[in-house]
Design an enzyme around this catalytic site. Structure first.
Site, PDB file in Angstrom:
ATOM      1  N   TYR A 113       0.822  -1.209   0.000  1.00 13.28           N
ATOM      2  CA  TYR A 113       0.000   0.000   0.000  1.00 13.28           C
ATOM      3  C   TYR A 113       0.860   1.265   0.000  1.00 13.28           C
ATOM      4  O   TYR A 113       1.890   1.303   0.664  1.00 13.28           O
ATOM      5  CB  TYR A 113      -0.905   0.031   1.247  1.00 13.28           C
ATOM      6  CG  TYR A 113      -1.762   1.267   1.272  1.00 13.28           C
ATOM      7  CD1 TYR A 113      -2.883   1.341   0.462  1.00 13.28           C
ATOM      8  CD2 TYR A 113      -1.398   2.375   2.026  1.00 13.28           C
ATOM      9  CE1 TYR A 113      -3.645   2.493   0.427  1.00 13.28           C
ATOM     10  CE2 TYR A 113      -2.166   3.539   1.996  1.00 13.28           C
ATOM     11  CZ  TYR A 113      -3.288   3.588   1.198  1.00 13.28           C
ATOM     12  OH  TYR A 113      -4.038   4.734   1.150  1.00 13.28           O
ATOM     13  N   TRP A 115       1.230   5.680  -1.721  1.00 14.49           N
ATOM     14  CA  TRP A 115       0.945   6.653  -2.757  1.00 14.49           C
ATOM     15  C   TRP A 115       1.987   6.707  -3.858  1.00 14.49           C
ATOM     16  O   TRP A 115       1.729   7.285  -4.920  1.00 14.49           O
ATOM     17  CB  TRP A 115       0.789   8.045  -2.131  1.00 14.49           C
ATOM     18  CG  TRP A 115      -0.625   8.346  -1.791  1.00 14.49           C
ATOM     19  CD1 TRP A 115      -1.441   7.609  -0.974  1.00 14.49           C
ATOM     20  CD2 TRP A 115      -1.399   9.451  -2.259  1.00 14.49           C
ATOM     21  NE1 TRP A 115      -2.677   8.206  -0.909  1.00 14.49           N
ATOM     22  CE2 TRP A 115      -2.676   9.332  -1.674  1.00 14.49           C
ATOM     23  CE3 TRP A 115      -1.133  10.529  -3.096  1.00 14.49           C
ATOM     24  CZ2 TRP A 115      -3.696  10.259  -1.926  1.00 14.49           C
ATOM     25  CZ3 TRP A 115      -2.132  11.451  -3.336  1.00 14.49           C
ATOM     26  CH2 TRP A 115      -3.412  11.301  -2.758  1.00 14.49           C
TER      27      TRP A 115
HETATM   28  N1  LIG Z   1      -1.008  18.729   2.425  1.00 19.96           N
HETATM   29  C1  LIG Z   1      -1.487  17.470   2.369  1.00 19.96           C
HETATM   30  N2  LIG Z   1      -2.722  17.239   1.852  1.00 19.96           N
HETATM   31  C2  LIG Z   1      -3.209  15.961   1.833  1.00 19.96           C
HETATM   32  C3  LIG Z   1      -2.442  14.865   2.281  1.00 19.96           C
HETATM   33  C4  LIG Z   1      -1.141  15.144   2.829  1.00 19.96           C
HETATM   34  O1  LIG Z   1      -0.422  14.235   3.275  1.00 19.96           O
HETATM   35  N3  LIG Z   1      -0.711  16.442   2.850  1.00 19.96           N
HETATM   36  N4  LIG Z   1      -2.943  13.576   2.215  1.00 19.96           N
HETATM   37  C5  LIG Z   1      -4.049  13.338   1.296  1.00 19.96           C
HETATM   38  C6  LIG Z   1      -4.721  12.063   1.613  1.00 19.96           C
HETATM   39  S1  LIG Z   1      -3.923  10.601   1.226  1.00 19.96           S
HETATM   40  C7  LIG Z   1      -5.951  11.985   2.150  1.00 19.96           C
HETATM   41  S2  LIG Z   1      -6.714  10.467   2.368  1.00 19.96           S
HETATM   42  C8  LIG Z   1      -6.687  13.184   2.532  1.00 19.96           C
HETATM   43  C9  LIG Z   1      -7.248  12.998   3.938  1.00 19.96           C
HETATM   44  O2  LIG Z   1      -8.251  13.902   4.204  1.00 19.96           O
HETATM   45  P1  LIG Z   1      -8.792  13.990   5.697  1.00 19.96           P
HETATM   46  O3  LIG Z   1      -8.733  12.679   6.331  1.00 19.96           O
HETATM   47  O4  LIG Z   1     -10.103  14.669   5.669  1.00 19.96           O
HETATM   48  O5  LIG Z   1      -7.650  14.970   6.290  1.00 19.96           O
HETATM   49  P2  LIG Z   1      -7.086  15.262   7.757  1.00 19.96           P
HETATM   50  O6  LIG Z   1      -6.208  16.448   7.609  1.00 19.96           O
HETATM   51  O7  LIG Z   1      -6.475  14.045   8.332  1.00 19.96           O
HETATM   52  O8  LIG Z   1      -8.362  15.635   8.596  1.00 19.96           O
HETATM   53  C10 LIG Z   1      -9.155  16.759   8.245  1.00 19.96           C
HETATM   54  C11 LIG Z   1      -9.524  17.507   9.499  1.00 19.96           C
HETATM   55  O9  LIG Z   1     -10.457  16.749  10.275  1.00 19.96           O
HETATM   56  C12 LIG Z   1     -10.377  17.262  11.584  1.00 19.96           C
HETATM   57  N5  LIG Z   1     -10.796  16.296  12.587  1.00 19.96           N
HETATM   58  C13 LIG Z   1     -10.060  15.308  13.134  1.00 19.96           C
HETATM   59  N6  LIG Z   1     -10.795  14.643  14.046  1.00 19.96           N
HETATM   60  C14 LIG Z   1     -12.007  15.218  14.086  1.00 19.96           C
HETATM   61  C15 LIG Z   1     -13.204  14.959  14.829  1.00 19.96           C
HETATM   62  O10 LIG Z   1     -13.297  14.040  15.655  1.00 19.96           O
HETATM   63  N7  LIG Z   1     -14.278  15.752  14.571  1.00 19.96           N
HETATM   64  C16 LIG Z   1     -14.224  16.760  13.657  1.00 19.96           C
HETATM   65  N8  LIG Z   1     -15.344  17.457  13.445  1.00 19.96           N
HETATM   66  N9  LIG Z   1     -13.114  17.045  12.975  1.00 19.96           N
HETATM   67  C17 LIG Z   1     -12.016  16.277  13.167  1.00 19.96           C
HETATM   68  C18 LIG Z   1      -8.919  17.579  11.812  1.00 19.96           C
HETATM   69  O11 LIG Z   1      -8.804  18.754  12.567  1.00 19.96           O
HETATM   70  C19 LIG Z   1      -8.346  17.659  10.433  1.00 19.96           C
HETATM   71  O12 LIG Z   1      -7.602  18.837  10.160  1.00 19.96           O
HETATM   72  O13 LIG Z   1      -5.828  14.322   2.562  1.00 19.96           O
HETATM   73  C20 LIG Z   1      -5.086  14.465   1.337  1.00 19.96           C
HETATM   74  N10 LIG Z   1      -4.464  15.767   1.333  1.00 19.96           N
HETATM   75  N1  LIG Z   2      -1.971   8.446  12.380  1.00 17.88           N
HETATM   76  C1  LIG Z   2      -2.366   8.522  11.107  1.00 17.88           C
HETATM   77  N2  LIG Z   2      -1.782   7.752  10.177  1.00 17.88           N
HETATM   78  C2  LIG Z   2      -2.165   7.833   8.882  1.00 17.88           C
HETATM   79  C3  LIG Z   2      -3.188   8.727   8.484  1.00 17.88           C
HETATM   80  C4  LIG Z   2      -3.809   9.513   9.488  1.00 17.88           C
HETATM   81  O1  LIG Z   2      -4.746  10.290   9.223  1.00 17.88           O
HETATM   82  N3  LIG Z   2      -3.358   9.409  10.779  1.00 17.88           N
HETATM   83  N4  LIG Z   2      -3.556   8.807   7.167  1.00 17.88           N
HETATM   84  C5  LIG Z   2      -3.354   7.621   6.352  1.00 17.88           C
HETATM   85  C6  LIG Z   2      -3.541   7.872   4.924  1.00 17.88           C
HETATM   86  S1  LIG Z   2      -5.034   8.580   4.480  1.00 17.88           S
HETATM   87  C7  LIG Z   2      -2.655   7.482   3.976  1.00 17.88           C
HETATM   88  S2  LIG Z   2      -3.105   7.586   2.331  1.00 17.88           S
HETATM   89  C8  LIG Z   2      -1.348   6.883   4.324  1.00 17.88           C
HETATM   90  C9  LIG Z   2      -0.222   7.320   3.382  1.00 17.88           C
HETATM   91  O2  LIG Z   2       0.859   6.458   3.500  1.00 17.88           O
HETATM   92  P1  LIG Z   2       1.868   6.209   2.288  1.00 17.88           P
HETATM   93  O3  LIG Z   2       1.199   6.386   0.975  1.00 17.88           O
HETATM   94  O4  LIG Z   2       2.555   4.909   2.528  1.00 17.88           O
HETATM   95  O5  LIG Z   2       2.907   7.407   2.516  1.00 17.88           O
HETATM   96  P2  LIG Z   2       3.964   8.073   1.507  1.00 17.88           P
HETATM   97  O6  LIG Z   2       4.891   8.863   2.354  1.00 17.88           O
HETATM   98  O7  LIG Z   2       3.248   8.802   0.430  1.00 17.88           O
HETATM   99  O8  LIG Z   2       4.738   6.800   0.949  1.00 17.88           O
HETATM  100  C10 LIG Z   2       5.032   6.607  -0.408  1.00 17.88           C
HETATM  101  C11 LIG Z   2       6.483   6.131  -0.531  1.00 17.88           C
HETATM  102  O9  LIG Z   2       6.726   5.807  -1.893  1.00 17.88           O
HETATM  103  C12 LIG Z   2       8.036   6.249  -2.238  1.00 17.88           C
HETATM  104  N5  LIG Z   2       8.059   6.417  -3.706  1.00 17.88           N
HETATM  105  C13 LIG Z   2       7.749   7.513  -4.429  1.00 17.88           C
HETATM  106  N6  LIG Z   2       7.875   7.257  -5.750  1.00 17.88           N
HETATM  107  C14 LIG Z   2       8.273   5.964  -5.864  1.00 17.88           C
HETATM  108  C15 LIG Z   2       8.558   5.118  -6.972  1.00 17.88           C
HETATM  109  O10 LIG Z   2       8.457   5.507  -8.140  1.00 17.88           O
HETATM  110  N7  LIG Z   2       8.922   3.831  -6.691  1.00 17.88           N
HETATM  111  C16 LIG Z   2       9.045   3.369  -5.424  1.00 17.88           C
HETATM  112  N8  LIG Z   2       9.432   2.113  -5.252  1.00 17.88           N
HETATM  113  N9  LIG Z   2       8.800   4.157  -4.353  1.00 17.88           N
HETATM  114  C17 LIG Z   2       8.397   5.432  -4.568  1.00 17.88           C
HETATM  115  C18 LIG Z   2       8.215   7.528  -1.475  1.00 17.88           C
HETATM  116  O11 LIG Z   2       9.586   7.844  -1.328  1.00 17.88           O
HETATM  117  C19 LIG Z   2       7.490   7.212  -0.161  1.00 17.88           C
HETATM  118  O12 LIG Z   2       8.379   6.737   0.812  1.00 17.88           O
HETATM  119  O13 LIG Z   2      -1.023   7.240   5.676  1.00 17.88           O
HETATM  120  C20 LIG Z   2      -2.048   6.867   6.595  1.00 17.88           C
HETATM  121  N10 LIG Z   2      -1.564   7.045   7.955  1.00 17.88           N
HETATM  122 MO   LIG Z   3      -5.027   8.873   2.160  1.00 19.35          MO
END
Ligand SMILES: Nc1nc2c(c(=O)[nH]1)N[C@H]1C(S)=C(S)[C@@H](COP(=O)(O)OP(=O)(O)OC[C@H]3O[C@@H](n4cnc5c(=O)[nH]c(N)nc54)[C@H](O)[C@@H]3O)O[C@H]1N2
Ligand SMILES: Nc1nc2c(c(=O)[nH]1)N[C@H]1C(S)=C(S)[C@@H](COP(=O)(O)OP(=O)(O)OC[C@H]3O[C@@H](n4cnc5c(=O)[nH]c(N)nc54)[C@H](O)[C@@H]3O)O[C@H]1N2
Ligand SMILES: [Mo]
Length: 789
Positions: A113, A115
């Site tokens: 899993y 990104w």
């Molecule tokens: N800059 C940046 N943008 C991203 C990402 C990133 O790594 N960096 N990741 C991307 C990815 S993979 C995903 S899946 C999306 C995730 O999108 P989300 O899961 O929606 O993003 P989060 O920032 O984890 O949470 C959004 C807000 O929910 C609020 N929140 C947390 N707990 C609660 C609660 O119990 N109640 C309420 N009402 N609010 C709460 C938090 O304050 C938080 O800032 O974001 C995407 N966008």
């Molecule tokens: N506590 C907490 N944990 C969370 C979340 C949260 O809200 N709270 N959010 C979750 C969510 S929504 C998500 S989506 C996950 C994200 O978790 P991940 O998607 O696992 O996080 P990334 O840091 O994007 O990891 C991608 C990795 O791929 C590598 N990479 C980039 N390009 C390439 C390539 O071409 N080839 C190879 N082999 N590697 C490459 C990058 O260097 C990086 O280390 O985290 C989750 N974890």
């Molecule tokens: Mo995500």
């Protein structure tokens, strides 16, 4: 053209398209001219491209090389030995073959899993899955960390998760029709510069800033003020964390008892409202879910709850639930309760009304693009049926053979001998990292492809250096993007880095299936092939797409606007029979006999309130949300992310009142801890977080330190070797590895309980900015190709 305007190309990334050019051995980047809101994450690209953490050569963990495959507690603690590509690929091919012969292909975990990077051909998981399918298959993973609960729950409620996850009303529709937007989890702009595969114009950022000017009243319900969009008049309701369901039920109670619900809609388009009404009125449990009851949980006054409910019923109202709300224990419930409340208002399927999920979570939710098909690499067929819900990785590795529930079925965890990861970072994304470390000690072999020495690479046995998007050629675009990009190579590969494709092709050849994997194509031929197939497909839909040569020459291609169909829920509403959904009833299931029939105590057959766990030992509620300064762990070594650190630690935001009770102040480095582990973080004070809540975003690279037992009482949580302290500030050393429920088994990592104290010891030096200890190999394995740079 001015001389300083030469050599720029365009490319794309998950944080959007951008301009880039080589400068010496590194790159300079600039915003794309069409981008109205360039991402701050662009600031991480230049420093990351040639960073000391880039992996230069194939490396094998010392203990694995000396003692052979097998379980080991040295993973993540050992040094590495650089070897030649031939040595590494021979060892890898031999191990894959031995594993499948001795234990069967299900002993290979290839869920992988993560990104990875933008780019349709070099997409790491597609490459790895295609390869593993060719060699006989692998244990896979299902669903995502992003929407783990929703994607299992929603098919039961509306027939298909994509109905809500991929078909949102657009921002222009909202600007035109919505009067009141009630956003549970807010609409944080920090998140919307990100879209899988990229987005060129970042129209969502602009849309968020314009909402107020378009006459949309925004109520942002979140423990954090900064989750409200930067739009005139947005109101912040500082709800207690994990109590949104109580607030939703309280609103629904007022709607019902004031007779403001829509019986015609509920009758024609939904099933189960009688059960909902019974629950709201407390007919079975004796607890009416009235505004006073809700207020006692969520800390919004009963007066405010009633006023908001009445306002919602009097206007075109859109209820949105961010994805974060379903990433906590019982994360199914906020989605179900939000949909239930919207159904009671009777506006589902009306433009700008009803229920939305993921606005403010991802940049493409609400974008106007047409969601055209994109070129993709065929992955083939996986002959192995064993799988896990993605966030059950540690359970699987620690308890082979044990039983788990999932969406009405019962399954058993396979016995995994070889873990293969390309394009993801489980030591970023998974919870309870000390437990994950134990789990990663179990298999015989761990293989990781990575550009950087992430914590996951450091926990592997065979580490293979891969190129970044800037070091290879690809084609890229996001799901509702306006452009398709040629992604040219602007830098030579770092050190000996190779593309995932080339690595896997070389292993496939060693296993006698090279041609099946490559189909005889070079990467350049694959690009032409994938583009050609895509062009044909769009031509059949009467879109005129230029030849590959023309596209590559131009560097990008505006995508046809396509036709935006009415949303599935609008189409559902337009059908007077109201039974066109793919649910058992054909209607929206406010109560689901199917889910009730599963008999899960933690996910009954209708939206249900579960009080969050309170733990008096740990007084603070930690929110581990998405980072403003990077994409997960990606770019943590870059400038935007590094500029936010405090004494080299990730910032933790807390209310001044909590800082005072804990005897800490702005800029202090603190130890954040609970019974699972501890990390260091640098204090930022803010009255824009609710008292009692602290925020430590995800993504600081895990930096585990095994501290000696010095007998210091307050320190005892982190002295046990298996309870390492993260010296950098990764919140996943604190979060708990519990599932959302037996239904979805989703990630519940967004929240946990912690305490903090001033760190009473000398600060350990941060180590994530440097590679791990690497030895030159003994003569037989010596890597002579490697020229240190
Ligand atoms: N800059 C940046 N943008 C991203 C990402 C990133 O790594 N960096 N990741 C991307 C990815 S993979 C995903 S899946 C999306 C995730 O999108 P989300 O899961 O929606 O993003 P989060 O920032 O984890 O949470 C959004 C807000 O929910 C609020 N929140 C947390 N707990 C609660 C609660 O119990 N109640 C309420 N009402 N609010 C709460 C938090 O304050 C938080 O800032 O974001 C995407 N966008
Ligand atoms: N506590 C907490 N944990 C969370 C979340 C949260 O809200 N709270 N959010 C979750 C969510 S929504 C998500 S989506 C996950 C994200 O978790 P991940 O998607 O696992 O996080 P990334 O840091 O994007 O990891 C991608 C990795 O791929 C590598 N990479 C980039 N390009 C390439 C390539 O071409 N080839 C190879 N082999 N590697 C490459 C990058 O260097 C990086 O280390 O985290 C989750 N974890
Ligand atoms: Mo995500």
């Amino acid at each position: 053209m001015r001389s300083d305007e030469t050599n720029w190309s365009t490319t794309t990334s998950h944080w959007g398209a951008y301009r880039v050019r080589a400068v010496g051995d590194t790159v300079e980047v600039a915003a794309h001219p069409l981008d109205k809101a360039p991402s701050p994450l662009l600031g991480n690209v230049a420093a990351g491209s040639r960073h000391p953490t880039r992996i230069s050569a194939p490396a094998i963990r010392r203990g694995w090389l000396d003692h052979g495959p097998g379980p080991s507690s040295r993973r993540g603690r050992d040094e590495f030995v650089e070897v030649t590509w031939d040595t590494a690929l021979d060892l890898l091919a031999e191990r894959l073959d031995a594993t499948r012969r001795t234990h069967g292909n299900s002993a290979i975990f290839g869920g992988s899993y993560g990104w990875a990077s933008a780019g349709r051909f070099h997409h790491a998981q597609s490459q790895l899955h295609r390869f593993l399918n060719v060699i006989g298959g692998y244990t896979s993973s299902r669903n995502t960390y992003s929407t783990g609960s929703s994607s299992v729950l929603l098919p039961h409620l509306v027939g298909d998760a994509d109905t809500l996850l991929r078909n949102a009303d657009t921002w222009p529709t909202i600007a035109e029709h919505t009067d009141l937007l009630v956003a549970f989890g807010g609409l944080p702009e920090k998140n919307v510069s990100v879209t899988p595969g990229g987005v060129t114009e970042h129209a969502t950022s602009t849309a968020l800033r314009q909402l107020g000017n378009s006459g949309v009243e925004v109520v942002s319900i979140s423990p954090l003020a900064d989750d409200a969009p930067g739009t005139p008049g947005a109101r912040w309701v500082p709800i207690a964390p994990a109590t949104d369901v109580a607030l939703m039920l309280g609103l629904a109670h007022t709607v019902l008892t004031d007779n403001l619900h829509d019986p015609v809609f509920l009758d024609r388009y939904c099933v189960g409202f009688d059960d909902v009404a019974d629950y709201l009125l407390g007919r079975r449990d004796g607890v009416p879910k009235n505004a006073e009851w809700a207020a006692s949980w969520c800390d919004v006054t009963a007066t405010d709850i009633r006023a908001l409910a009445r306002k919602m019923a009097s206007k075109r109202t859109l209820i949105t639930v961010s994805w974060s709300l379903q990433r906590i224990e019982h994360g199914e419930q906020p989605v179900w309760a939000g949909l239930t409340l919207a159904a009671m208002l009777g506006q589902i399927g009306l433009p700008g009304g009803g229920f939305g999920h993921g606005y403010g979570s991802m940049g493409d939710v609400g974008e106007t693009g047409a969601a055209l098909p994109l070129p993709f690499l065929p992955r083939g067929h996986n002959a192995v049926r064993s799988f896990i819900p993605v966030a059950r990785i540690a359970d699987m590795l620690l308890s082979p053979g044990s039983r788990f529930d999932y969406d009405g079925g019962t399954y058993h965890y396979p016995d995994i001998r070889l873990v293969y990861w390309a394009g993801g970072n489980p030591f970023h994304h998974h919870q309870d990292l000390n437990r994950l470390r134990q789990a990663f000690g179990k298999p015989d072999t761990v293989v990781v492809h990575e550009p950087h020495w992430t914590a996951t690479a450091r926990h592997a046995d065979i580490v293979l250096p891969v190129t970044t998007t800037l070091e290879r050629e690809d084609i890229g675009a996001g799901r509702r993007d306006t452009h398709l990009f040629a992604m040219p190579r602007v830098l030579e590969p770092h050190g000996q880095a190779r593309d995932d494709y080339r690595i896997l092709a070389d292993v496939a050849r060693r296993l006698g299936v090279g041609d099946e994997f490559t189909e005889g194509r070079t990467p350049a031929q694959w690009l032409k092939h994938l583009y050609g197939g895509w062009r044909e497909r769009l031509r059949r839909e009467r879109h005129d797409i230029p030849s590959f040569a023309e596209f590559w020459e131009q560097g990008s291609l505006p995508l046809p606007a396509g036709h935006r169909h009415p949303t599935p829920l609008a189409a559902f509403r337009a059908d007077p029979d109201g039974n066109g959904l793919a649910t058992p009833s054909g209607r929206i299931e406010l109560a689901s006999a199917t889910i009730a029939g599963f008999g899960y105590a933690d996910c009954p057959g209708q939206a249900t309130w579960f009080a969050p766990r309170r733990d008096a030992t740990y007084p603070l509620h930690l929110i581990a949300n998405q980072p403003r300064t990077r994409l997960h762990g990606q770019g943590d070594i870059g400038e935007t992310s590094q500029n936010s650190k405090i004494s080299g630690r990730e910032p933790i935001t807390m209310h001044p009142r909590d800082a005072a009770t804990h005897g800490v102040g702005e800029g202090d480095v603190v130890r954040v801890f609970n019974r699972r582990g501890a990390c260091l973080a640098g204090v930022v004070l803010s009255d824009r977080v609710r008292p009692g809540v602290v925020v430590l975003a995800t993504g600081a690279w895990f930096d585990p330190v095994d501290l000696p037992d010095d007998g210091a009482g307050a320190f005892s949580g982190s002295v046990v070797a298996d309870k390492a302290l993260c010296a950098h500030g990764n919140p996943n050393v604190l979060t708990s590895d519990i599932p959302t429920s037996a239904l979805a088994q989703g990630c519940a990592g967004q929240h946990t309980r912690v305490d903090i104290e001033l760190f009473p010891h000398p600060l350990p030096a941060p180590r994530t900015l440097l590679p791990p200890a690497i030895e030159a190999a003994s003569s037989g394995e010596l890597n002579t190709e490697h020229v240190p740079n």
